[in-house]
Design a protein around this motif. Sequence first.
Motif, mmCIF file in Angstrom:
data_model
loop_
_atom_site.group_PDB
_atom_site.id
_atom_site.type_symbol
_atom_site.label_atom_id
_atom_site.label_comp_id
_atom_site.label_asym_id
_atom_site.label_seq_id
_atom_site.Cartn_x
_atom_site.Cartn_y
_atom_site.Cartn_z
ATOM 1 N N GLU A 10 0.825 -1.204 0.000
ATOM 2 C CA GLU A 10 0.000 0.000 0.000
ATOM 3 C C GLU A 10 0.863 1.261 0.000
ATOM 4 O O GLU A 10 0.582 2.236 -0.701
ATOM 5 C CB GLU A 10 -0.920 -0.009 1.220
ATOM 6 C CG GLU A 10 -1.902 1.160 1.231
ATOM 7 C CD GLU A 10 -2.929 1.056 2.345
ATOM 8 O OE1 GLU A 10 -3.571 2.078 2.635
ATOM 9 O OE2 GLU A 10 -3.079 -0.048 2.917
ATOM 10 N N ILE A 11 1.929 1.231 0.810
ATOM 11 C CA ILE A 11 2.850 2.365 0.861
ATOM 12 C C ILE A 11 3.506 2.559 -0.510
ATOM 13 O O ILE A 11 3.616 3.686 -1.020
ATOM 14 C CB ILE A 11 3.927 2.150 1.946
ATOM 15 C CG1 ILE A 11 3.281 2.100 3.331
ATOM 16 C CG2 ILE A 11 4.985 3.253 1.895
ATOM 17 C CD1 ILE A 11 4.234 1.697 4.445
ATOM 18 N N ALA A 12 3.925 1.455 -1.126
ATOM 19 C CA ALA A 12 4.577 1.505 -2.436
ATOM 20 C C ALA A 12 3.637 2.073 -3.499
ATOM 21 O O ALA A 12 4.039 2.900 -4.346
ATOM 22 C CB ALA A 12 5.043 0.103 -2.828
ATOM 23 N N LYS A 13 2.379 1.655 -3.465
ATOM 24 C CA LYS A 13 1.388 2.115 -4.449
ATOM 25 C C LYS A 13 1.136 3.606 -4.307
ATOM 26 O O LYS A 13 1.061 4.337 -5.304
ATOM 27 C CB LYS A 13 0.087 1.326 -4.257
ATOM 28 C CG LYS A 13 -0.977 1.638 -5.299
ATOM 29 C CD LYS A 13 -2.211 0.767 -5.078
ATOM 30 C CE LYS A 13 -3.281 1.092 -6.124
ATOM 31 N NZ LYS A 13 -4.510 0.266 -5.913
ATOM 32 N N ARG A 14 1.019 4.079 -3.072
ATOM 33 C CA ARG A 14 0.725 5.503 -2.838
ATOM 34 C C ARG A 14 1.886 6.394 -3.275
ATOM 35 O O ARG A 14 1.664 7.517 -3.737
ATOM 36 C CB ARG A 14 0.422 5.741 -1.359
ATOM 37 C CG ARG A 14 -0.905 5.174 -0.899
ATOM 38 C CD ARG A 14 -1.358 5.874 0.366
ATOM 39 N NE ARG A 14 -2.611 5.350 0.866
ATOM 40 C CZ ARG A 14 -3.370 5.993 1.759
ATOM 41 N NH1 ARG A 14 -2.976 7.165 2.239
ATOM 42 N NH2 ARG A 14 -4.488 5.469 2.166
ATOM 43 N N LEU A 15 3.096 5.895 -3.096
ATOM 44 C CA LEU A 15 4.268 6.698 -3.440
ATOM 45 C C LEU A 15 4.782 6.400 -4.849
ATOM 46 O O LEU A 15 5.760 7.012 -5.302
ATOM 47 C CB LEU A 15 5.385 6.459 -2.421
ATOM 48 C CG LEU A 15 5.098 6.929 -0.983
ATOM 49 C CD1 LEU A 15 6.254 6.540 -0.061
ATOM 50 C CD2 LEU A 15 4.882 8.444 -0.931
ATOM 51 N N ASN A 16 4.123 5.433 -5.520
ATOM 52 C CA ASN A 16 4.492 5.055 -6.883
ATOM 53 C C ASN A 16 5.956 4.605 -6.970
ATOM 54 O O ASN A 16 6.709 5.020 -7.845
ATOM 55 C CB ASN A 16 4.241 6.212 -7.858
ATOM 56 C CG ASN A 16 4.251 5.749 -9.307
ATOM 57 O OD1 ASN A 16 3.936 4.586 -9.617
ATOM 58 N ND2 ASN A 16 4.632 6.646 -10.213
ATOM 59 N N ILE A 17 6.336 3.769 -6.016
ATOM 60 C CA ILE A 17 7.674 3.170 -6.016
ATOM 61 C C ILE A 17 7.534 1.675 -5.791
ATOM 62 O O ILE A 17 6.453 1.177 -5.483
ATOM 63 C CB ILE A 17 8.589 3.792 -4.919
ATOM 64 C CG1 ILE A 17 7.939 3.639 -3.530
ATOM 65 C CG2 ILE A 17 8.900 5.251 -5.227
ATOM 66 C CD1 ILE A 17 8.787 4.182 -2.384
ATOM 67 N N SER A 18 8.629 0.939 -5.920
ATOM 68 C CA SER A 18 8.563 -0.522 -5.774
ATOM 69 C C SER A 18 8.494 -0.949 -4.313
ATOM 70 O O SER A 18 8.889 -0.203 -3.417
ATOM 71 C CB SER A 18 9.784 -1.173 -6.431
ATOM 72 O OG SER A 18 10.958 -0.860 -5.691
ATOM 73 N N VAL A 19 7.975 -2.151 -4.117
ATOM 74 C CA VAL A 19 7.886 -2.723 -2.766
ATOM 75 C C VAL A 19 9.279 -2.873 -2.161
ATOM 76 O O VAL A 19 9.498 -2.596 -0.974
ATOM 77 C CB VAL A 19 7.165 -4.089 -2.804
ATOM 78 C CG1 VAL A 19 7.262 -4.786 -1.440
ATOM 79 C CG2 VAL A 19 5.706 -3.916 -3.186
ATOM 80 N N SER A 20 10.241 -3.295 -2.977
ATOM 81 C CA SER A 20 11.608 -3.477 -2.480
ATOM 82 C C SER A 20 12.223 -2.166 -2.028
ATOM 83 O O SER A 20 12.981 -2.116 -1.057
ATOM 84 C CB SER A 20 12.479 -4.133 -3.545
ATOM 85 O OG SER A 20 12.568 -3.313 -4.694
#
Length: 339
Positions: A10-20
Motif C-alpha cells: 500500500e505504501i509503495a502504491k501511494r508513493l508510486n515506487i517498488s515494494v523493495s
Amino acid sequence: MRSKQPTIKEIAKRLNISVSTVSRALHDHSSIGLRTKTQVKQLAKELNYEPNQTAIFFQQRKTFTIGVILPHLAESFFSEAISGIEDVTYKNKYTVLLGQSHDDVEKEKQLVEKMKIHRVDGMLISISKNTATYEHFEMLKKANIPVVFFDRIPKVQDIHYVACNMISGTMQAVKFLLEKGHRVIGLLNGPENLFACKERQEGYVQALIKNRIKFDPSLVVNTDLSPEGNIKATKELLAHKRKVTAIVVFNDYVAMDAMHYAHQQKIKINKDVCFVSYANLPFTHYLKYCPMASVEQYPYKQGQKATEMLLELLDKNEEEAAPTNYKIILDSQLVVYNG
C-alpha cells in the motif's frame, strides 16, 4: 476506521515506487536516498504501519523468543533467576515465554510441547522435583532447539547447564557446625532424583570424613519438599536415637517448616538444635526464627549466565560445530546470619 493493517504494498502504491524500495527505506538501506526514506517513513507513520513480524521471523528463521520452564515462580529463588534471564534477553531484543511446571512432570512435558509448537528459538529449564525420565527434552534436541538447564539439572550426559557447586557449599555448612562443637549433624535433604541433592549428600559425607567423623546414613532423611514431607522428615531426625544437635536443611523454605515444627516441640531454635540452610533468600532475615547460616546459590547469576550461554548457542553458524556441552559451575558461599 481501517479494517486491515496497512502493508508495504500500500505504501509503495501511494508513493508510486517498488515494494523493495519501501522495504529498503524502512530498514535505512544505504542505496536509498534521504528524500525517499523520509517520504516512506512519514507515510508509514501516518498509516500506523507495523512490520509483519511473522514474515520477518520466517525470513530470518527465528522468532526471537526464548522459552523458560521452572518449578515455581512464587519462590524467591526462581523470581531472582527470571530477573537475570529477562535482563539479558531485553538487551538482546528477545522475548521470554514463561511456564511453571509446579513440580508436575506431566505439566512440564506439556509446556515443552507447547513451546516447541510456538517455535521458540531455544529453552531454559529447571526441572521439576519429580522428573525422572527425559524423553521430552530429547524431543527438543531432535527439533534442533537448544536447551540450557539451570539449578535443577537432569542426570544425563551431553547437556548444557549452569549450576551452583553444592558440594563445596555443604562442606562449608558442615564445617561451620563442627566448629561450633556439633558432632551429631543431620541432613534434611530433598528428593533423591535431584542431582543437587546427591551433591549435598556428597559434600556432607566429605566434610564428616575430612574431620574424622564416621558417616551415619540414618542421619540423612529425604523429603518430597511438601510441608507434610518436610515435617515428617524433621520429626524423624529429631526422634533419632542419637541426639541431633544440628541439621543442614535442603533450602530456606524447608528450613521454615522444620524450625516451625521444632518450635512446637518446645525446642529452642539455634540453641537446642541449630539449623543451616541453602538459598540465602532475602525474607529469612525478617523471620522470628531463621537459620544460623544459609548457602548462597546466586539465582540471578545462574539465570543470567544460562541465558548468555543459550544466546551464544543460538548465534553459532550452522556450519560451526557446537561443543559436546557447555557448563558453568558457580562457587557457592556460606552466609552466616548469627554465629
